[in-house]
Design a protein around this motif. Sequence first.
Motif, short mmCIF file in Angstrom:
data_model
loop_
_atom_site.label_atom_id
_atom_site.label_comp_id
_atom_site.label_asym_id
_atom_site.label_seq_id
_atom_site.Cartn_x
_atom_site.Cartn_y
_atom_site.Cartn_z
N TYR A 1 -22.82 -0.47 27.15
CA TYR A 1 -22.86 -0.40 25.71
C TYR A 1 -23.11 0.77 25.20
N ASP A 2 -22.31 1.32 24.31
CA ASP A 2 -22.21 2.69 23.74
C ASP A 2 -22.70 2.53 22.23
N PHE A 3 -23.90 3.12 21.70
CA PHE A 3 -24.32 3.22 20.43
C PHE A 3 -24.78 4.42 20.07
N ALA A 4 -25.14 4.70 18.73
CA ALA A 4 -25.45 5.92 18.39
C ALA A 4 -27.09 5.88 17.78
N VAL A 5 -27.60 6.98 17.96
CA VAL A 5 -28.87 6.88 17.33
C VAL A 5 -29.09 8.15 16.54
N SER A 6 -30.47 8.08 16.00
CA SER A 6 -30.85 9.33 15.17
C SER A 6 -30.71 10.55 15.90
N ALA A 7 -30.35 11.62 15.18
CA ALA A 7 -30.62 13.10 16.14
C ALA A 7 -31.84 13.44 16.23
N LYS A 8 -32.92 12.69 15.46
CA LYS A 8 -34.22 13.24 15.58
C LYS A 8 -34.84 12.31 16.69
N THR A 9 -34.25 11.86 17.66
CA THR A 9 -34.93 11.09 18.64
C THR A 9 -35.15 11.99 19.62
N LYS A 10 -36.32 12.05 20.10
CA LYS A 10 -36.90 12.93 21.22
C LYS A 10 -36.63 12.24 22.57
N PHE A 11 -36.72 13.19 23.75
CA PHE A 11 -36.09 12.78 25.00
C PHE A 11 -37.35 11.73 25.68
N PRO A 12 -38.61 11.97 25.33
CA PRO A 12 -39.51 11.01 25.60
C PRO A 12 -39.29 9.70 25.27
N ALA A 13 -38.77 9.45 24.07
CA ALA A 13 -38.46 8.21 23.49
C ALA A 13 -37.34 7.58 24.27
N ILE A 14 -36.38 8.25 24.84
CA ILE A 14 -35.21 7.83 25.69
C ILE A 14 -35.76 7.41 27.02
N GLU A 15 -36.67 8.09 27.67
CA GLU A 15 -37.22 7.77 28.77
C GLU A 15 -38.24 6.42 28.76
N HIS A 16 -38.93 6.38 27.61
CA HIS A 16 -39.71 5.22 27.32
C HIS A 16 -38.59 3.92 27.43
N LEU A 17 -37.46 4.22 26.64
CA LEU A 17 -36.54 3.16 26.46
C LEU A 17 -36.04 2.43 27.80
N ARG A 18 -35.75 3.58 28.70
CA ARG A 18 -35.40 3.17 30.10
C ARG A 18 -36.36 2.46 30.57
N ALA A 19 -37.86 2.98 30.78
CA ALA A 19 -38.80 2.27 31.48
C ALA A 19 -38.85 0.75 30.72
N GLU A 20 -38.62 0.48 29.32
CA GLU A 20 -38.82 -0.63 28.69
C GLU A 20 -37.78 -1.77 29.41
N LEU A 21 -36.57 -1.34 29.48
CA LEU A 21 -35.49 -1.77 30.06
C LEU A 21 -35.49 -2.13 31.53
N GLN A 22 -36.22 -1.32 32.21
CA GLN A 22 -36.33 -1.35 33.51
C GLN A 22 -37.76 -2.63 33.81
N ALA A 23 -38.68 -2.65 33.01
CA ALA A 23 -39.36 -3.75 33.02
C ALA A 23 -38.94 -5.07 32.75
N PHE A 24 -37.87 -4.97 31.90
CA PHE A 24 -37.07 -6.27 31.63
C PHE A 24 -36.28 -6.79 32.70
N VAL A 25 -35.64 -6.13 33.46
CA VAL A 25 -34.69 -6.49 34.48
C VAL A 25 -35.52 -6.87 35.84
N LEU A 26 -36.65 -6.01 35.85
CA LEU A 26 -37.60 -6.59 37.05
C LEU A 26 -38.40 -7.98 36.50
N ALA A 27 -38.26 -8.34 35.34
CA ALA A 27 -39.13 -9.44 35.01
C ALA A 27 -38.89 -10.77 36.01
N PRO A 28 -40.04 -11.68 36.23
CA PRO A 28 -39.70 -12.98 37.37
C PRO A 28 -38.38 -13.63 36.68
N GLU A 29 -38.39 -14.02 35.21
CA GLU A 29 -37.53 -14.82 34.61
C GLU A 29 -36.05 -14.03 34.53
#
Length: 704
Positions: A552-580
């Motif tokens: 999935y390709d999408f554009a975000v604001s140029a003011k987005t910080k790198f820690p926010a992207i890492e937090h996004l990765r961790a959030e999606l990682q927790a989603f795919v590892l959820a029991p359901e």
Amino acid sequence: MPPGDAVVDIELVRPERKAGSDTTSSDMQNDPATIREVTDFTYLPSRWSQYQAITDPDTGVQYGSLDKPEATRWLAVVRRMVKSELYRSSLLLFLPVAVFLTLPILITATACMDVSIGDVHLVGLFVWIEVVWLILWGVWGLAYIIPYVVQFLAGFVTANSRRYGELLQAIQLPMTLFLWAILSRAITPILCSFDRERPGDCDDDWVLVLRKILIATVASTGLFFVEKILVHLLTINYREKQYSLKRQEIDQTTRCLVAMYETSVQRYPVHGPEFAGEDDKIHSLRPDGHAEGEFTSSSTAAMASKRRSRIAYNLKKRMAGKQVVKVDSAQTIVLHALEKTAASEALAIRLYRSFAAAGSEHGVSEADMTNVFGPERAEEAQDIFHALDKDENGDVSLEEMIALVTQTGRNKDSMRRSMHDIGQAIKSLDNLLLLVVLFAAGLVYGVAAFFSDVAASRITTLWGSIAAASFAISGTVQEFLGSCIFVFVKHPYDLGDLVVINNTYMTVEHISLMYSIFRQVDSGSVVHIPNQINNNAWIKNFSRSKEMLERYDFAVSAKTKFPAIEHLRAELQAFVLAPENKRNFRPEIDIELMSVGNLKELQLRVEIRYKSNFANEALRKIRRSRFMCALLAALRKHDISSPGGGGPPPVGSWENPGYSVAITDLEAIETRVKYEASEEAKRQKKLGGERPSPGPHEVKENEK
């Protein structure tokens, strides 16, 4: 009863079998408690053929041996020969015609001895015809026996010897005609032996013409023989290459289901209170309330006819050397259930609840499987569990079991229909090749100078006409050859496969030699596409793919910080590892910064991996929608906005409602000055310096 004789009761005990095993336990065979007093006999009736002999451990004597006497074996062989097709054909066709052909021989050898055709006695022609007839049936008998001999000898070299026997049985008629034509030409000297002037050397015109006809027959039957060999080799090799993996996967899953069903029935009998509803669906109850196999007064004749047909079918399979499965066996019940979706779902529910631990919410685990099968079948339980656990989660849920069983049934049905369509395509190819052989045989008989020198003188003109006709049908020939290569060599799809052709999602409905029929996923319309066009197209086959991924390709604001992207990765990682979700998605997930665009936005790419392909369109949509919702929620949670955003919401929006108040001019000037000073301080800080805040005199100066 003669004196000295005694009546001895013989009790035949069937040794117990382990669940899922086809062999009797050796401990049961040698258990002295199972030895019964028997008389001295060496042959048991065929109804006891399923019982094994019992060996006395003390004396080593074997009781109840199933070895038949030598005379009985030979009697069985003779009976099989009498019932064979070779014996019946010889008795009904060969002998009457052979006896009938001897009458002209006797007449021409006695009463019409002086009658001749040219220089050859007429009796010589009838003798030659009689020998040709004998050779025909001798060659047919040889062609009938050769497949069994070749299969027996090939068994010493390869384990797949049956395919050679099946190939020779399929080409029995072409092989018979070819050998018969060769031998018929080889025995023409019999005619010359009846020559009145020069026995053994005849030059009559009709004998020369007959020899040319026989040579043409050898060439024609040779072409027919080669064509049949090529067609049947194509059939065998095609089915082995195209369906071997799918057949092995289906057979493996079916064996696992059969073993599980046998164990389930042992724990919970059929039509018991635990699975009464599921068993009704598995055994397909009829509307009148009678299950299959039960007889009613109105259907006795029909069921008797079906029973006779089943007996004849089983006899035919036994004579062919194939396995015959009982009607009430676990394998037959499972195969019958796989034919219907409702029965497949009921079978999956019964198997799951039979093996799942009481109160378990995580599905059937390997430990549950081992506990049900028992410690003596622990290895088999592990193999079955690994075969069912496709996503390698460590357990099998009810949804996974239902999806596995129903998909196995669909795969069996699609493979059956695909093999039928390919068989029809091969049959069409065979008919076209037979037409070519017939045309070539006409050339051999009429053009190859077998009968007249005039035809030989005009052969150049005829070949010129054939070349001109070939140019006229060159397009059709090219399409035919391209279609053959596409269907039998490339074969990019089977029936039921989900494919993408020219960015259009379609399901394969029918495969023919010259065209294919598809059904569009988005509209359900039927599309006919010639195979010649698909031969040059890019085809994506989702059904043949393994684990697939989406980006999935999408554009975000140029003011987005790198820690926010890492937090996004961790959030999606927790989603795919959820029991359901762990049963649908792989744990690997990746977020990549593709570019910065025009310095006003960041281009991100999220890569998600699934544990299966996209063949099931409904399941793919559910998974994709679930992930898209999780992605949007994660972006909002970590304040990752679209390009041009990043600041507070606009005044007047529902997130930042606006309101107005009345202030004096002095308050407005002071507020504006403070804001400008704050912005200047931020700018100076970015440049490395700081500007002091304005004093009261500067404020008054600004006011002036």
